[in-house]
Design a protein around this motif. Structure first.
Motif, short mmCIF file in Angstrom:
data_model
loop_
_atom_site.label_atom_id
_atom_site.label_comp_id
_atom_site.label_asym_id
_atom_site.label_seq_id
_atom_site.Cartn_x
_atom_site.Cartn_y
_atom_site.Cartn_z
N LEU A 138 13.99 -8.31 5.63
CA LEU A 138 13.44 -9.52 6.24
C LEU A 138 13.03 -9.30 7.69
N SER A 139 13.70 -8.38 8.39
CA SER A 139 13.38 -8.17 9.81
C SER A 139 12.36 -7.07 10.02
N GLY A 140 12.19 -6.22 9.03
CA GLY A 140 11.28 -5.09 9.21
C GLY A 140 9.99 -5.32 8.44
N ALA A 151 4.56 -7.13 0.86
CA ALA A 151 5.47 -5.99 0.90
C ALA A 151 6.93 -6.44 0.96
N THR A 152 7.17 -7.49 1.75
CA THR A 152 8.54 -8.01 1.85
C THR A 152 9.01 -8.55 0.50
N GLN A 153 8.13 -9.30 -0.17
CA GLN A 153 8.50 -9.86 -1.47
C GLN A 153 8.76 -8.75 -2.49
N ALA A 154 7.96 -7.70 -2.43
CA ALA A 154 8.17 -6.58 -3.35
C ALA A 154 9.51 -5.90 -3.08
N ASP A 155 9.84 -5.73 -1.80
CA ASP A 155 11.11 -5.10 -1.46
C ASP A 155 12.31 -5.97 -1.89
N LEU A 156 12.16 -7.30 -1.71
CA LEU A 156 13.24 -8.20 -2.14
C LEU A 156 13.42 -8.18 -3.65
N ALA A 157 12.30 -8.13 -4.36
CA ALA A 157 12.38 -8.05 -5.82
C ALA A 157 13.07 -6.77 -6.25
N ALA A 158 12.74 -5.67 -5.56
CA ALA A 158 13.36 -4.39 -5.89
C ALA A 158 14.85 -4.40 -5.56
N LEU A 159 15.23 -5.16 -4.50
CA LEU A 159 16.64 -5.24 -4.12
C LEU A 159 17.47 -5.91 -5.21
#
Length: 498
Positions: A138-140, A151-159
């Motif tokens: 969320l901060s990066g 990109a943030t949403q994709a990273d959160l989904a992957a998390l």
């Protein structure tokens, strides 16, 4: 006018006012089916009234199986949860009856608690890593605008989703508040029990205080019925708990039970009629060690069966932990028996019927029978699809016993109230009334407030007459200058005559 004639009396004088209660019937221990051997073993060891370990066994079995199936009743599918209230005075060995039947449950709770501590440590580590990674995402992130957001949403989904805290292992509570119970349902198991061999602590505790009693009774009624529990709290907001199950067994002393059963809210809300109530005759004074016996194999069999059920995963939705019980159907023969029992209890609730004074318990007797039949069936076979005729026959016999107990104790409560009013009248006549005789109209006009209605006054006068505190004068006797059709002489001591 006729002169008063000598008053008949007994040499011992007037008798104390007694609350005569019809004795309890024999407990139908044969009808316990697969629970019978363990119950008889506990009774043999403790020599307590058999109804005490019987209620414990039914309650423990109900907790064990209530998460797996509902049972078909004449009003639709219902939980197999049982609520039991056992009334016995101090020294009746209530705890000694409960302990051996609860032993496997306590062992299971301890083992699950140890396993949960290990799982909790793993969860804390995984949760800390997940939280740190989520903050970093969320901060990066690189890019600007929509590219960064994507990109943030994709990273959160992957998390992935937040790691779920392992549920609490406890299956029983002893003195819960409404909020504490609902929180335990949220954070713990979907099938719980309120078991206490000192049930007065719960009935006199915070959950049943004047401020909380109504919501506590309503919540327990909903749980018995299988309804969702809706809660609204500042901080948590509003939430609804679906498919939770609760079994109850409270052991209480007679004084506590009398106060609870006399509470109009407990009866009017339908809370008390949901209980299988019994007050067995005392065995104190007859429990000789020379007569004690035990059956370790029977207890081991009960504990082994309980452990096997507790270790079987309950059907539930993994994320919400909402139970997904199947419905245990009634066989055609079992249904016929239940209909007959229901019709018989319904007819007995007519104004002149034997159960007219306890319609709350009587109207639920058929459902209680179906629930008990479901417990006995599932205890014997957790995968059973139907309730057979034999199990329903046993369950009806047990439900009939508990209905008779409810009727007997309700009648005793009425008798107790009449005796209390008669005692108030006796004291008033001896301490405040200035004349040696009395008529009903004088009691209605000048007597204790509770007797300012003629039917109650006449009932109290009849009780005092039956116990020798009043003796009827002959019709036409002059009392306060008038010939009276009905009047009584007040007896104050042995040998007292006009």
């Amino acid at each position: 006018m006729n002169a008063p004639k000598p008053i008949p009396f007994t040499p011992e004088g007037p008798q104390p006012l007694l609350r005569e209660i019809v004795p309890s019937g024999a407990y139908p221990v044969v009808a316990l089916g697969p629970l019978r051997a363990a119950v008889e073993s506990v009774q043999g060891m403790t020599q307590a009234p058999v109804a005490i370990p019987a209620a414990s066994a039914l309650a423990v079995a109900s907790l064990a199986v209530q998460g797996f199936a509902n049972v078909e009743t004449l009003g639709g599918p219902r939980p197999v949860s049982l609520y039991a209230l056992t009334i016995a005075r101090s020294g009746e060995r209530k705890s000694a009856c409960d302990a051996p039947l609860m032993a496997a449950l306590r062992d299971h709770e301890r083992e699950q608690s140890r396993a949960q501590r290990e799982a909790l440590q793993s969860w804390e580590n995984a949760h800390a890593l997940w939280t740190a990674e989520r903050k970093r995402i969320l901060s990066g992130g690189k890019g600007k605008g929509k590219d960064k957001q994507a990109a943030t949403q994709a990273d959160l989904a992957a998390l992935g989703p937040e790691p779920q805290r392992p549920p609490l292992a406890d299956r029983t509570v002893t003195e819960p508040t409404f909020e504490g119970l609902t929180r335990l349902f949220v954070e713990g198991q979907p099938s719980l029990a309120l078991f206490s061999d000192e049930g007065g602590q719960f009935l006199g505790g915070h959950a049943m205080s004047s401020d909380n009693r109504q919501k506590t009774l309503a919540a327990f009624n909903d749980l018995w019925q299988g309804n969702p529990i809706r809660r609204t709290r500042s901080g948590d907001g509003h939430g609804t708990l679906y498919c939770k199950r609760l079994a109850i067994h409270l052991m209480v002393q007679p004084g506590v039970a009398r106060a609870f059963m006399a509470d109009p809210l407990a009866a009017d809300t339908g809370f008390l009629p949901r209980f299988l109530i019994c007050e067995p005759p005392s065995t104190i004074g007859t429990r000789m060690q020379a007569s004690a016996r035990r059956d370790d194999m029977a207890l081991a069999g009960f504990s082994g069966r309980l452990r096997a059920i507790l270790e079987t995963p309950m059907p539930m939705e993994p994320e919400t932990r909402e139970l997904e019980p199947r419905t245990l159907q009634l066989s055609p023969d079992a249904r016929v028996l239940l209909v007959q029992f229901s019709d018989a209890t319904e007819a007995a609730q007519a104004p002149s019927g034997d159960l007219a004074h306890t319609t709350g318990a009587a109207s639920k007797a058929a459902e209680q029978a179906a629930r008990i039949a479901g417990v006995l069936t599932l205890w014997a076979d957790l995968e059973a699809a139907t309730v057979a005729e034999a199990e329903m026959m046993d369950a009806i016999e047990l439900a009939h016993f508990y209905l008779n107990e409810a009727s007997r104790l309700a009648s005793a409560a009425v008798v107790s109230a009449e005796i209390d009013r008669a005692e108030n009248l006796r004291r008033w006549l001896l301490e405040s009334w200035p004349h040696p005789d009395v008529v009903a109209s004088e009691v209605v006009q000048r007597g204790p407030n509770a007797l300012r209605e003629r039917p109650r006054a006449k009932a109290a006068l009849a009780v005092l007459e039956a116990h020798g505190w009043l003796v009827p004068l002959e019709p036409g006797t002059a009392v306060r200058g008038k010939a009276r059709k009905e009047a009584w002489y007040i007896v104050k001591a042995a040998g007292d005559v006009v």
